[in-house]
Design a protein around this motif. Structure first.
Motif, PDB file in Angstrom:
ATOM      1  N   GLU A 103     -11.539  -4.367 -14.255  1.00  0.00           N
ATOM      2  CA  GLU A 103     -11.026  -5.458 -13.435  1.00  0.00           C
ATOM      3  C   GLU A 103      -9.504  -5.429 -13.354  1.00  0.00           C
ATOM      4  O   GLU A 103      -8.930  -5.793 -12.351  1.00  0.00           O
ATOM      5  N   GLU A 104      -8.869  -4.984 -14.424  1.00  0.00           N
ATOM      6  CA  GLU A 104      -7.403  -4.971 -14.466  1.00  0.00           C
ATOM      7  C   GLU A 104      -6.822  -3.937 -13.502  1.00  0.00           C
ATOM      8  O   GLU A 104      -5.917  -4.219 -12.748  1.00  0.00           O
ATOM      9  N   VAL A 105      -7.363  -2.708 -13.567  1.00  0.00           N
ATOM     10  CA  VAL A 105      -6.756  -1.607 -12.822  1.00  0.00           C
ATOM     11  C   VAL A 105      -7.472  -1.426 -11.494  1.00  0.00           C
ATOM     12  O   VAL A 105      -8.663  -1.184 -11.445  1.00  0.00           O
ATOM     13  N   LYS A 106      -6.718  -1.535 -10.411  1.00  0.00           N
ATOM     14  CA  LYS A 106      -7.284  -1.272  -9.097  1.00  0.00           C
ATOM     15  C   LYS A 106      -6.917   0.149  -8.690  1.00  0.00           C
ATOM     16  O   LYS A 106      -5.749   0.482  -8.523  1.00  0.00           O
ATOM     17  N   LEU A 107      -7.952   0.966  -8.558  1.00  0.00           N
ATOM     18  CA  LEU A 107      -7.711   2.380  -8.271  1.00  0.00           C
ATOM     19  C   LEU A 107      -7.748   2.600  -6.762  1.00  0.00           C
ATOM     20  O   LEU A 107      -8.752   2.998  -6.203  1.00  0.00           O
ATOM     21  N   THR A 108      -6.635   2.335  -6.124  1.00  0.00           N
ATOM     22  CA  THR A 108      -6.595   2.449  -4.661  1.00  0.00           C
ATOM     23  C   THR A 108      -5.553   3.461  -4.201  1.00  0.00           C
ATOM     24  O   THR A 108      -5.471   3.758  -3.021  1.00  0.00           O
ATOM     25  N   GLY A 109      -4.749   3.974  -5.123  1.00  0.00           N
ATOM     26  CA  GLY A 109      -3.657   4.864  -4.744  1.00  0.00           C
ATOM     27  C   GLY A 109      -4.142   6.276  -4.435  1.00  0.00           C
ATOM     28  O   GLY A 109      -5.116   6.749  -4.998  1.00  0.00           O
ATOM     29  N   VAL A 110      -3.459   6.929  -3.486  1.00  0.00           N
ATOM     30  CA  VAL A 110      -3.727   8.333  -3.193  1.00  0.00           C
ATOM     31  C   VAL A 110      -2.388   9.069  -3.215  1.00  0.00           C
ATOM     32  O   VAL A 110      -1.419   8.631  -2.594  1.00  0.00           O
ATOM     33  N   TYR A 111      -2.340  10.158  -3.949  1.00  0.00           N
ATOM     34  CA  TYR A 111      -1.084  10.905  -4.117  1.00  0.00           C
ATOM     35  C   TYR A 111      -1.313  12.361  -3.732  1.00  0.00           C
ATOM     36  O   TYR A 111      -2.404  12.904  -3.910  1.00  0.00           O
ATOM     37  N   ARG A 112      -0.264  12.987  -3.200  1.00  0.00           N
ATOM     38  CA  ARG A 112      -0.380  14.398  -2.812  1.00  0.00           C
ATOM     39  C   ARG A 112       0.701  15.219  -3.507  1.00  0.00           C
ATOM     40  O   ARG A 112       1.864  14.817  -3.554  1.00  0.00           O
ATOM     41  N   CYS A 113       0.281  16.364  -4.018  1.00  0.00           N
ATOM     42  CA  CYS A 113       1.221  17.277  -4.656  1.00  0.00           C
ATOM     43  C   CYS A 113       2.073  17.927  -3.568  1.00  0.00           C
ATOM     44  O   CYS A 113       1.536  18.524  -2.631  1.00  0.00           O
ATOM     45  N   ARG A 114       3.390  17.804  -3.687  1.00  0.00           N
ATOM     46  CA  ARG A 114       4.282  18.392  -2.679  1.00  0.00           C
ATOM     47  C   ARG A 114       4.229  19.917  -2.711  1.00  0.00           C
ATOM     48  O   ARG A 114       4.479  20.583  -1.725  1.00  0.00           O
ATOM     49  N   ALA A 115       3.917  20.465  -3.878  1.00  0.00           N
ATOM     50  CA  ALA A 115       3.973  21.914  -4.040  1.00  0.00           C
ATOM     51  C   ALA A 115       2.754  22.618  -3.441  1.00  0.00           C
ATOM     52  O   ALA A 115       2.877  23.620  -2.761  1.00  0.00           O
ATOM     53  N   PHE A 144      -4.649  13.696  -5.138  1.00  0.00           N
ATOM     54  CA  PHE A 144      -5.189  12.913  -6.254  1.00  0.00           C
ATOM     55  C   PHE A 144      -5.564  11.535  -5.723  1.00  0.00           C
ATOM     56  O   PHE A 144      -4.702  10.726  -5.402  1.00  0.00           O
ATOM     57  N   ASP A 145      -6.868  11.284  -5.613  1.00  0.00           N
ATOM     58  CA  ASP A 145      -7.375  10.005  -5.126  1.00  0.00           C
ATOM     59  C   ASP A 145      -7.865   9.212  -6.338  1.00  0.00           C
ATOM     60  O   ASP A 145      -8.841   9.598  -6.987  1.00  0.00           O
ATOM     61  N   GLU A 146      -7.179   8.110  -6.625  1.00  0.00           N
ATOM     62  CA  GLU A 146      -7.517   7.333  -7.826  1.00  0.00           C
ATOM     63  C   GLU A 146      -8.971   6.874  -7.815  1.00  0.00           C
ATOM     64  O   GLU A 146      -9.648   6.905  -8.828  1.00  0.00           O
ATOM     65  N   ALA A 147      -9.454   6.460  -6.670  1.00  0.00           N
ATOM     66  CA  ALA A 147     -10.824   5.960  -6.576  1.00  0.00           C
ATOM     67  C   ALA A 147     -11.827   7.071  -6.864  1.00  0.00           C
ATOM     68  O   ALA A 147     -12.831   6.858  -7.538  1.00  0.00           O
ATOM     69  N   LEU A 148     -11.547   8.285  -6.366  1.00  0.00           N
ATOM     70  CA  LEU A 148     -12.455   9.414  -6.597  1.00  0.00           C
ATOM     71  C   LEU A 148     -12.376   9.890  -8.039  1.00  0.00           C
ATOM     72  O   LEU A 148     -13.397  10.216  -8.655  1.00  0.00           O
ATOM     73  N   GLU A 149     -11.150   9.943  -8.572  1.00  0.00           N
ATOM     74  CA  GLU A 149     -10.967  10.423  -9.944  1.00  0.00           C
ATOM     75  C   GLU A 149     -11.455   9.400 -10.955  1.00  0.00           C
ATOM     76  O   GLU A 149     -11.792   9.741 -12.087  1.00  0.00           O
ATOM     77  N   GLY A 150     -11.452   8.126 -10.565  1.00  0.00           N
ATOM     78  CA  GLY A 150     -11.876   7.077 -11.477  1.00  0.00           C
ATOM     79  C   GLY A 150     -10.839   6.753 -12.532  1.00  0.00           C
ATOM     80  O   GLY A 150     -11.169   6.206 -13.581  1.00  0.00           O
ATOM     81  N   LYS A 151      -9.587   7.140 -12.287  1.00  0.00           N
ATOM     82  CA  LYS A 151      -8.517   6.842 -13.242  1.00  0.00           C
ATOM     83  C   LYS A 151      -7.199   6.739 -12.481  1.00  0.00           C
ATOM     84  O   LYS A 151      -7.033   7.336 -11.414  1.00  0.00           O
ATOM     85  N   PRO A 152      -6.253   5.977 -13.035  1.00  0.00           N
ATOM     86  CA  PRO A 152      -4.976   5.786 -12.336  1.00  0.00           C
ATOM     87  C   PRO A 152      -4.118   7.038 -12.350  1.00  0.00           C
ATOM     88  O   PRO A 152      -4.241   7.880 -13.239  1.00  0.00           O
ATOM     89  N   PHE A 153      -3.248   7.135 -11.355  1.00  0.00           N
ATOM     90  CA  PHE A 153      -2.340   8.280 -11.239  1.00  0.00           C
ATOM     91  C   PHE A 153      -1.483   8.422 -12.489  1.00  0.00           C
ATOM     92  O   PHE A 153      -1.110   9.538 -12.873  1.00  0.00           O
ATOM     93  N   SER A 154      -1.194   7.298 -13.150  1.00  0.00           N
ATOM     94  CA  SER A 154      -0.335   7.333 -14.342  1.00  0.00           C
ATOM     95  C   SER A 154      -0.954   8.134 -15.483  1.00  0.00           C
ATOM     96  O   SER A 154      -0.263   8.515 -16.420  1.00  0.00           O
ATOM     97  N   THR A 155      -2.278   8.384 -15.422  1.00  0.00           N
ATOM     98  CA  THR A 155      -2.921   9.167 -16.478  1.00  0.00           C
ATOM     99  C   THR A 155      -2.807  10.661 -16.226  1.00  0.00           C
ATOM    100  O   THR A 155      -3.132  11.459 -17.099  1.00  0.00           O
ATOM    101  N   LEU A 156      -2.363  11.032 -15.020  1.00  0.00           N
ATOM    102  CA  LEU A 156      -2.235  12.451 -14.690  1.00  0.00           C
ATOM    103  C   LEU A 156      -0.996  13.035 -15.366  1.00  0.00           C
ATOM    104  O   LEU A 156       0.099  12.490 -15.245  1.00  0.00           O
ATOM    105  N   THR A 157      -1.171  14.117 -16.091  1.00  0.00           N
ATOM    106  CA  THR A 157      -0.033  14.723 -16.787  1.00  0.00           C
ATOM    107  C   THR A 157       0.590  15.841 -15.968  1.00  0.00           C
ATOM    108  O   THR A 157       1.776  16.116 -16.091  1.00  0.00           O
ATOM    109  N   GLU A 158      -0.236  16.478 -15.113  1.00  0.00           N
ATOM    110  CA  GLU A 158       0.281  17.549 -14.261  1.00  0.00           C
ATOM    111  C   GLU A 158      -0.727  17.819 -13.158  1.00  0.00           C
ATOM    112  O   GLU A 158      -1.879  17.413 -13.249  1.00  0.00           O
TER     113      GLU A 158
END
Ligand SMILES: [Zn+2]
Length: 76
Positions: free
Chosen positions: A30-42, A47-61
């Motif tokens: 309930e706390e974390v809303k996984l709605t963000g989508v991020y793209r690697c510039r390289a 990285f789709d938070e909803a698909l991954e089931g975890k926030p972007f902040s947990t991604l290390t690389e």
């Protein structure tokens, strides 16, 4: 000596621990809303938070090109 009462007490402790686990899991979702989508510039990895089931902040690389999360841009 193990009495029936002792066994019962152990089982009660186990089940109450399980209850606590389930409650904290629900609270997290309930706390974390996984709605963000991020793209690697390289490499263009998405990285789709909803698909991954975890926030972007947990991604290390980036899993493809191993660039740091700082190399990602937010799409939404
Ligand atoms: Zn990448």
């Amino acid at each position: 000596m193990n009495t029936i009462l002792e066994e019962l007490r152990k089982q009660q402790i186990k089940s109450s621990v399980l209850d606590m686990d389930q409650q904290s899991e629900t609270a997290k979702k309930e706390e974390v809303k996984l709605t963000g989508v991020y793209r690697c510039r390289a490499c263009g990895y998405i990285f789709d938070e909803a698909l991954e089931g975890k926030p972007f902040s947990t991604l290390t690389e980036c899993p493809l090109c191993h660039v740091s999360p700082g190399g990602f841009m937010r799409l939404r």
